[in-house]
Scaffold this motif. Structure first.
Motif: not given
Length: 79
Positions: A1-20
């Motif tokens: 997978a391209p780098a932007w896909a990995w970054i997007g996944g990491a940022l998505g996980g960070f967003y969910i964690t911060m919301m919780i």
């Protein structure tokens, strides 16, 4: 997978964690409005630069005013 896909996944996980983590502190309405404000601001930038092959939609005063109104609603939700 391209780098932007990995970054997007990491940022998505960070967003969910911060919301919780922040939901008990800010409340559901404020947390949701902050998320929407961030999405609108990001969308405005993506449109302005034509990212990901989108047609270019320049930032106008009307769009900035709309974003400012959402930001004002966010501030008022904390009052």
């Amino acid at each position: 997978a391209p780098a932007w896909a990995w970054i997007g996944g990491a940022l998505g996980g960070f967003y969910i964690t911060m919301m919780i983590v922040m939901l008990p502190v800010t409340g559901a309405q404020t947390a949701a409005m902050a998320g929407i404000l961030g999405q609108l601001a990001t969308a405005m930038l993506l449109d302005h630069f034509g990212a990901f092959g989108l047609p270019v939609q320049p930032v106008t005063w009307a769009r900035v005013a709309g974003l400012a109104m959402v930001a004002g609603g966010l501030v008022l939700s904390r009052a």
